[in-house]
Design a protein around this motif. Structure first.
Motif, PDB file in Angstrom:
ATOM      1  N   MET A  65     -41.630  -9.454  18.951  1.00 53.46           N
ATOM      2  CA  MET A  65     -43.027  -9.321  19.354  1.00 53.46           C
ATOM      3  C   MET A  65     -43.260  -7.932  19.957  1.00 53.46           C
ATOM      4  N   GLU A  66     -44.288  -7.242  19.480  1.00 50.04           N
ATOM      5  CA  GLU A  66     -44.600  -5.908  19.964  1.00 50.04           C
ATOM      6  C   GLU A  66     -45.967  -5.908  20.634  1.00 50.04           C
ATOM      7  N   LEU A  67     -46.230  -4.836  21.387  1.00 42.61           N
ATOM      8  CA  LEU A  67     -47.516  -4.747  22.083  1.00 42.61           C
ATOM      9  C   LEU A  67     -48.690  -4.780  21.110  1.00 42.61           C
ATOM     10  N   ARG A  68     -48.512  -4.214  19.916  1.00 41.19           N
ATOM     11  CA  ARG A  68     -49.614  -4.204  18.958  1.00 41.19           C
ATOM     12  C   ARG A  68     -49.984  -5.622  18.534  1.00 41.19           C
ATOM     13  N   HIS A  69     -48.976  -6.518  18.473  1.00 35.88           N
ATOM     14  CA  HIS A  69     -49.269  -7.909  18.139  1.00 35.88           C
ATOM     15  C   HIS A  69     -50.141  -8.548  19.224  1.00 35.88           C
ATOM     16  N   LEU A  70     -49.847  -8.206  20.468  1.00 35.20           N
ATOM     17  CA  LEU A  70     -50.662  -8.729  21.571  1.00 35.20           C
ATOM     18  C   LEU A  70     -52.090  -8.192  21.482  1.00 35.20           C
ATOM     19  N   ARG A  71     -52.228  -6.899  21.127  1.00 33.80           N
ATOM     20  CA  ARG A  71     -53.558  -6.303  21.010  1.00 33.80           C
ATOM     21  C   ARG A  71     -54.343  -6.978  19.883  1.00 33.80           C
TER      22      ARG A  71
ATOM     23  N   LEU B 206     -54.433  -8.328   9.298  1.00 32.17           N
ATOM     24  CA  LEU B 206     -54.605  -8.876  10.645  1.00 32.17           C
ATOM     25  C   LEU B 206     -54.269 -10.364  10.653  1.00 32.17           C
ATOM     26  N   SER B 207     -54.771 -11.084   9.665  1.00 29.63           N
ATOM     27  CA  SER B 207     -54.484 -12.521   9.574  1.00 29.63           C
ATOM     28  C   SER B 207     -52.980 -12.765   9.457  1.00 29.63           C
ATOM     29  N   ARG B 208     -52.309 -11.939   8.641  1.00 29.84           N
ATOM     30  CA  ARG B 208     -50.862 -12.101   8.481  1.00 29.84           C
ATOM     31  C   ARG B 208     -50.120 -11.850   9.790  1.00 29.84           C
ATOM     32  N   GLN B 209     -50.579 -10.840  10.551  1.00 29.55           N
ATOM     33  CA  GLN B 209     -49.923 -10.538  11.835  1.00 29.55           C
ATOM     34  C   GLN B 209     -50.049 -11.719  12.796  1.00 29.55           C
ATOM     35  N   ILE B 210     -51.227 -12.352  12.817  1.00 27.14           N
ATOM     36  CA  ILE B 210     -51.427 -13.507  13.704  1.00 27.14           C
ATOM     37  C   ILE B 210     -50.573 -14.678  13.234  1.00 27.14           C
ATOM     38  N   GLN B 211     -50.487 -14.885  11.912  1.00 25.22           N
ATOM     39  CA  GLN B 211     -49.637 -15.948  11.376  1.00 25.22           C
ATOM     40  C   GLN B 211     -48.171 -15.703  11.724  1.00 25.22           C
ATOM     41  N   ASN B 212     -47.733 -14.451  11.622  1.00 26.62           N
ATOM     42  CA  ASN B 212     -46.349 -14.107  11.989  1.00 26.62           C
ATOM     43  C   ASN B 212     -46.104 -14.368  13.473  1.00 26.62           C
TER      44      ASN B 212
ATOM     45  N   GLU C 184     -47.654 -16.607  15.325  1.00 29.63           N
ATOM     46  CA  GLU C 184     -47.573 -18.059  15.506  1.00 29.63           C
ATOM     47  C   GLU C 184     -46.210 -18.574  15.046  1.00 29.63           C
ATOM     48  N   SER C 185     -45.697 -18.019  13.950  1.00 26.60           N
ATOM     49  CA  SER C 185     -44.384 -18.433  13.457  1.00 26.60           C
ATOM     50  C   SER C 185     -43.284 -18.082  14.455  1.00 26.60           C
TER      51      SER C 185
ATOM     52  N   PHE D   8     -53.456 -20.081  27.053  1.00 21.10           N
ATOM     53  CA  PHE D   8     -52.405 -19.690  28.001  1.00 21.10           C
ATOM     54  C   PHE D   8     -51.794 -18.346  27.580  1.00 21.10           C
ATOM     55  N   PHE D   9     -51.501 -18.232  26.275  1.00 20.34           N
ATOM     56  CA  PHE D   9     -50.899 -17.000  25.760  1.00 20.34           C
ATOM     57  C   PHE D   9     -51.860 -15.823  25.911  1.00 20.34           C
ATOM     58  N   TYR D  10     -53.143 -16.059  25.708  1.00 22.22           N
ATOM     59  CA  TYR D  10     -54.156 -15.004  25.840  1.00 22.22           C
ATOM     60  C   TYR D  10     -54.181 -14.444  27.261  1.00 22.22           C
ATOM     61  N   GLN D  11     -54.203 -15.326  28.242  1.00 23.42           N
ATOM     62  CA  GLN D  11     -54.265 -14.876  29.638  1.00 23.42           C
ATOM     63  C   GLN D  11     -53.086 -13.987  29.990  1.00 23.42           C
ATOM     64  N   HIS D  12     -51.905 -14.363  29.528  1.00 24.99           N
ATOM     65  CA  HIS D  12     -50.716 -13.565  29.849  1.00 24.99           C
ATOM     66  C   HIS D  12     -50.639 -12.314  28.981  1.00 24.99           C
ATOM     67  N   ALA D  13     -51.167 -12.374  27.775  1.00 24.82           N
ATOM     68  CA  ALA D  13     -51.190 -11.174  26.922  1.00 24.82           C
ATOM     69  C   ALA D  13     -52.072 -10.100  27.535  1.00 24.82           C
ATOM     70  N   VAL D  14     -53.235 -10.506  28.065  1.00 27.02           N
ATOM     71  CA  VAL D  14     -54.132  -9.554  28.724  1.00 27.02           C
ATOM     72  C   VAL D  14     -53.435  -8.890  29.907  1.00 27.02           C
ATOM     73  N   LYS D  15     -52.706  -9.703  30.672  1.00 27.59           N
ATOM     74  CA  LYS D  15     -51.996  -9.168  31.841  1.00 27.59           C
ATOM     75  C   LYS D  15     -50.900  -8.190  31.420  1.00 27.59           C
TER      76      LYS D  15
END
Length: 304
Positions: free
Chosen positions: A1-7, A32-38, A40-41, A63-70
């Motif tokens: 997982m990289e920062l760009r995936h969080l963005r 973008l859709s593929r990155q989100i699917q990856n 989730e996988s 939950f993941f969103y809140q921590h990704a923002v942080k």
């Protein structure tokens, strides 16, 4: 997982649409859709409710969103702070609360200037709370304040505990008690506190001192700043609790009386970024303790 995936993920959540998020990120929607699917996988969970319009996160996704923002915010702070450390221009920016100008801060800054003539020194008035954020964002290098505000990214050093005084009019019945008064004796007085904003501040600190020791003053009024509070005291409108250094403010009919309670003190802290061990900061501490020695103040020297 990289920062760009969080963005990518944060953008989709905030836009509630893959299409809008792709436009915001300046990328095509399919990648973008593929990155989100990856993502989730990799996590082994579903982050979005499929088929929802507008797009909604699952409970795990929220939950993941809140921590990704942080995490993204922390990454930006680290980036800014690292750039600050790497700047070639030797500038030390100091945040300070205004009341410290009546104490030893001017002497400390002057000595620091004399001993470090190669440095450009800038002073910025700001509340203790604002200093913490300014340190994390790299806008200041050190902060002088009075409040105990903790943050894992900030190191706070107690320089000394400054006694508090009662400022009263010369005609006030307590003015004859030159040896001092206890806070229990002023519980029923009209007391001016300062400043009004921002909270927490020195007025918050004074309220806490009363509260923590079972005292409940009923006649409290907050005003904008210390000069206004003492002006009202000099006019016979009430009394005010101030740090000892404020006695340098002299007005007709204004008296200062010691407060005898051991707990009636206001701490003075120096705050810095947790990992900052620069020679400039060490030199500043040396100047602080040199001034304290010259003024005869007791202190516990921190190991820097």
């Amino acid at each position: 997982m990289e920062l760009r995936h969080l963005r990518y993920f944060v953008a989709v959540v905030e836009e509630q649409s893959f299409t809008k998020a792709a436009e915001k990120l300046f990328i095509a929607q399919p990648p973008l859709s593929r990155q989100i699917q990856n993502l989730e996988s990799e996590l082994g969970i579903q982050l979005f409710e499929r088929g929802s319009r507008p797009l909604k996160t699952t409970e795990a996704g929220q939950f993941f969103y809140q921590h990704a923002v942080k995490l993204l915010s922390n990454a930006e702070e680290i980036k800014t702070m690292t750039k600050r450390v790497g700047l070639m221009e030797k500038t030390v920016t100091m945040g300070f609360v205004g009341s410290l100008l009546y104490g030893l801060l001017p002497k400390i800054v002057y000595m620091f200037r004399q001993q470090q003539p190669h440095l450009k020194i800038e002073l910025v008035e700001m509340s203790t709370k604002d200093q913490i954020q300014a340190l994390k964002e790299g806008r200041i290098d050190v902060g002088f304040g009075r409040l105990r505000i903790s943050d894992p990214a900030i190191r706070r050093v107690l320089l000394r505990e400054e006694p508090l005084l009662l400022a009263i009019h010369s005609s006030h019945h307590l003015s004859t008690q030159a040896a001092g008064v206890y806070l229990s004796e002023v519980e029923d007085e009209n007391l001016f506190l300062y400043p009004i904003h921002p909270k927490p501040n020195f007025s918050t600190q004074v309220r806490q001192i009363f509260s923590e020791h079972g005292l409940d003053p009923k006649n409290l009024k907050e005003v904008r700043e210390i000069q206004l509070a003492l002006g009202l005291v000099a006019a016979g409108e009430g009394a005010c609790i101030v740090p000892e250094s404020a006695r340098t403010i002299q007005l007709p009919n204004l008296n200062y009386i010691p407060i005898l309670d051991d707990f009636a003190k206001s701490p003075i802290f120096l705050a810095m970024r947790n990992m900052d061990e620069s020679e400039d900061i060490r030199s500043l501490f040396d100047c602080i303790y040199q001034v304290y020695d010259l003024e005869g103040f007791l202190y516990d020297r921190a190991i820097i």
